[in-house]
Design a protein around this motif. Sequence first.
Motif, PDB file in Angstrom:
ATOM      1  N   UNK A  52       0.828  -1.194   0.000  1.00 31.47           N
ATOM      2  CA  UNK A  52       0.000   0.000   0.000  1.00 31.47           C
ATOM      3  C   UNK A  52       0.870   1.254   0.000  1.00 31.47           C
ATOM      4  N   UNK A  53       0.729   2.116  -1.018  1.00 34.22           N
ATOM      5  CA  UNK A  53       1.478   3.366  -1.034  1.00 34.22           C
ATOM      6  C   UNK A  53       0.899   4.353  -0.012  1.00 34.22           C
ATOM      7  N   UNK A  54       1.708   5.344   0.405  1.00 35.04           N
ATOM      8  CA  UNK A  54       2.963   5.770  -0.227  1.00 35.04           C
ATOM      9  C   UNK A  54       4.216   5.054   0.269  1.00 35.04           C
ATOM     10  N   UNK A  55       4.179   4.428   1.463  1.00 30.76           N
ATOM     11  CA  UNK A  55       5.386   3.777   1.977  1.00 30.76           C
ATOM     12  C   UNK A  55       5.373   2.280   1.751  1.00 30.76           C
ATOM     13  N   UNK A  56       4.330   1.773   1.104  1.00 35.14           N
ATOM     14  CA  UNK A  56       4.259   0.392   0.609  1.00 35.14           C
ATOM     15  C   UNK A  56       4.376  -0.645   1.718  1.00 35.14           C
ATOM     16  N   UNK A  94      -4.639   4.764  -8.913  1.00 33.20           N
ATOM     17  CA  UNK A  94      -3.564   5.725  -8.628  1.00 33.20           C
ATOM     18  C   UNK A  94      -3.559   6.126  -7.152  1.00 33.20           C
ATOM     19  N   UNK A  95      -3.509   5.121  -6.271  1.00 28.31           N
ATOM     20  CA  UNK A  95      -3.540   5.381  -4.841  1.00 28.31           C
ATOM     21  C   UNK A  95      -2.339   6.183  -4.366  1.00 28.31           C
ATOM     22  N   UNK A  96      -1.200   6.009  -5.010  1.00 26.04           N
ATOM     23  CA  UNK A  96      -0.030   6.803  -4.622  1.00 26.04           C
ATOM     24  C   UNK A  96      -0.305   8.286  -4.799  1.00 26.04           C
ATOM     25  N   UNK A  97      -0.902   8.650  -5.917  1.00 25.16           N
ATOM     26  CA  UNK A  97      -1.243  10.042  -6.142  1.00 25.16           C
ATOM     27  C   UNK A  97      -2.279  10.544  -5.166  1.00 25.16           C
ATOM     28  N   UNK A  98      -3.289   9.708  -4.892  1.00 27.11           N
ATOM     29  CA  UNK A  98      -4.344  10.091  -3.958  1.00 27.11           C
ATOM     30  C   UNK A  98      -3.778  10.328  -2.560  1.00 27.11           C
ATOM     31  N   UNK A  99      -2.872   9.452  -2.139  1.00 32.76           N
ATOM     32  CA  UNK A  99      -2.331   9.528  -0.778  1.00 32.76           C
ATOM     33  C   UNK A  99      -1.368  10.692  -0.581  1.00 32.76           C
ATOM     34  N   UNK A 149      -1.442   0.841   6.638  1.00 33.20           N
ATOM     35  CA  UNK A 149      -0.541   0.063   5.787  1.00 33.20           C
ATOM     36  C   UNK A 149       0.323   0.972   4.929  1.00 33.20           C
ATOM     37  N   UNK A 150      -0.235   2.107   4.521  1.00 33.87           N
ATOM     38  CA  UNK A 150       0.515   3.020   3.657  1.00 33.87           C
ATOM     39  C   UNK A 150       1.465   3.940   4.390  1.00 33.87           C
ATOM     40  N   UNK A 151       1.403   3.947   5.702  1.00 35.63           N
ATOM     41  CA  UNK A 151       2.303   4.804   6.474  1.00 35.63           C
ATOM     42  C   UNK A 151       1.945   6.276   6.403  1.00 35.63           C
ATOM     43  N   UNK A 152       0.666   6.579   6.257  1.00 31.90           N
ATOM     44  CA  UNK A 152       0.250   7.976   6.116  1.00 31.90           C
ATOM     45  C   UNK A 152       0.138   8.639   7.477  1.00 31.90           C
ATOM     46  N   UNK A 154      -0.316  12.730   9.118  1.00 33.55           N
ATOM     47  CA  UNK A 154      -0.534  14.148   8.815  1.00 33.55           C
ATOM     48  C   UNK A 154       0.740  14.947   9.021  1.00 33.55           C
ATOM     49  N   UNK A 155       1.060  15.786   8.011  1.00 30.64           N
ATOM     50  CA  UNK A 155       2.242  16.624   8.111  1.00 30.64           C
ATOM     51  C   UNK A 155       3.531  15.926   7.731  1.00 30.64           C
ATOM     52  N   UNK A 156       3.446  14.619   7.489  1.00 29.15           N
ATOM     53  CA  UNK A 156       4.637  13.862   7.106  1.00 29.15           C
ATOM     54  C   UNK A 156       4.439  13.289   5.705  1.00 29.15           C
ATOM     55  N   UNK A 157       3.817  12.107   5.617  1.00 29.38           N
ATOM     56  CA  UNK A 157       3.631  11.515   4.293  1.00 29.38           C
ATOM     57  C   UNK A 157       2.372  12.016   3.603  1.00 29.38           C
ATOM     58  N   UNK A 158       1.462  12.645   4.327  1.00 27.38           N
ATOM     59  CA  UNK A 158       0.313  13.245   3.656  1.00 27.38           C
ATOM     60  C   UNK A 158       0.556  14.736   3.494  1.00 27.38           C
ATOM     61  N   UNK A 159       0.265  15.235   2.307  1.00 27.35           N
ATOM     62  CA  UNK A 159       0.608  16.620   1.972  1.00 27.35           C
ATOM     63  C   UNK A 159      -0.621  17.471   1.678  1.00 27.35           C
ATOM     64  N   UNK A 160      -1.816  16.972   1.980  1.00 21.49           N
ATOM     65  CA  UNK A 160      -3.043  17.693   1.649  1.00 21.49           C
ATOM     66  C   UNK A 160      -3.058  19.072   2.307  1.00 21.49           C
ATOM     67  N   UNK A 161      -3.295  20.088   1.517  1.00 26.32           N
ATOM     68  CA  UNK A 161      -3.315  21.454   2.039  1.00 26.32           C
ATOM     69  C   UNK A 161      -4.408  21.618   3.083  1.00 26.32           C
ATOM     70  N   UNK A 162      -5.598  21.084   2.812  1.00 25.61           N
ATOM     71  CA  UNK A 162      -6.691  21.160   3.787  1.00 25.61           C
ATOM     72  C   UNK A 162      -7.296  19.806   4.110  1.00 25.61           C
TER      73      UNK A 162
END
Length: 308
Positions: A52-56, A94-99, A149-152, A154-162
């Motif tokens: 599972x992305x982003x850290x698989x 495209x889960x990597x892009x979504x994440x 599973x993806x290692x998401x 907040x503020x680290x591997x997730x980059x969503x502005x809001x």
Amino acid sequence: MIVPEGTDVVAATAALLAEGIGDGLPVVPPTPSRVAAALEGVDDPDAVLGLVPPLFGSLTPRLVATCCVIAGAPAAALPVVLAAATACLAPELNLLGVATTTGTAAVAVVVSGPVGARIGLTHRTGMLGPGPHTNGAVGRALALTLATAGGVRAGETTMATTAQPARYTCCLAADPDGPWTTPVDAVTVLPIGGTAEVLPRDDYPDPDAVLEALADALAGAVRAAGDLGRGGEMTQAVVLPPEVATRLAPTFPEVDALVSALRERGAAALGGRPCAAEILPIVAGGPGVKMLHLPGWMGGSRPVTLAM
């Protein structure tokens, strides 16, 4: 991720958050007995079903079962959440892009067939809101599974502005008695940019009053993306309450005909440019004519359906 039997909610929530697991809301403590109950009947709980992305990280039934417990989903929901998580790994989603996007993309899951009722989902009034049904818990279990599973974080591997509330949970059940539906158990996953209410024009129940309103919504999402050329990359979904779907069915006995009409009108509203890569009509909701538009993610994605 397992906590000792007897761990209370506050302690379990804090312990899991310290490990980067959770969404900030209180959790059901994932004790050995609860996880074992969710895994009943699973032959190999530790089978790796994908990365599972982003850290698989590895997607396994045990991880999904644990997330189902944490989210408060019933044990019977495991096959649905497992199928949805597996579907999310298809390249076209495209889960990597979504994440990792700075945008608001969130994964929505649509459950079709009798399985929805069996596990307590509702396709009726308030299906996306609070209630005694399990839609929220099932959607949350999927979100937790992908994040864990993806290692998401907040503020680290997730980059969503809001980000957006649908990143906590977004689970719909399709009306099994609606037009264009089949009795096959399946899950469909698709990234969405949010939700928006859509009303038919004043001359409802004329089908044109419905089509024009939906076409404007589809075109508006493309315009909001800031680049008319991105319409060909977006998947867009529309939720039609039973009353509206019933009005449209005689004109469009096949769902493909409805999709073609929406695509044509949406493109016309954009001066001939595409309004979507795919359009997914979903029949669900309670009484009334207020429809729901799930605008697509502008980064490029396709819905994925997996039969159960």
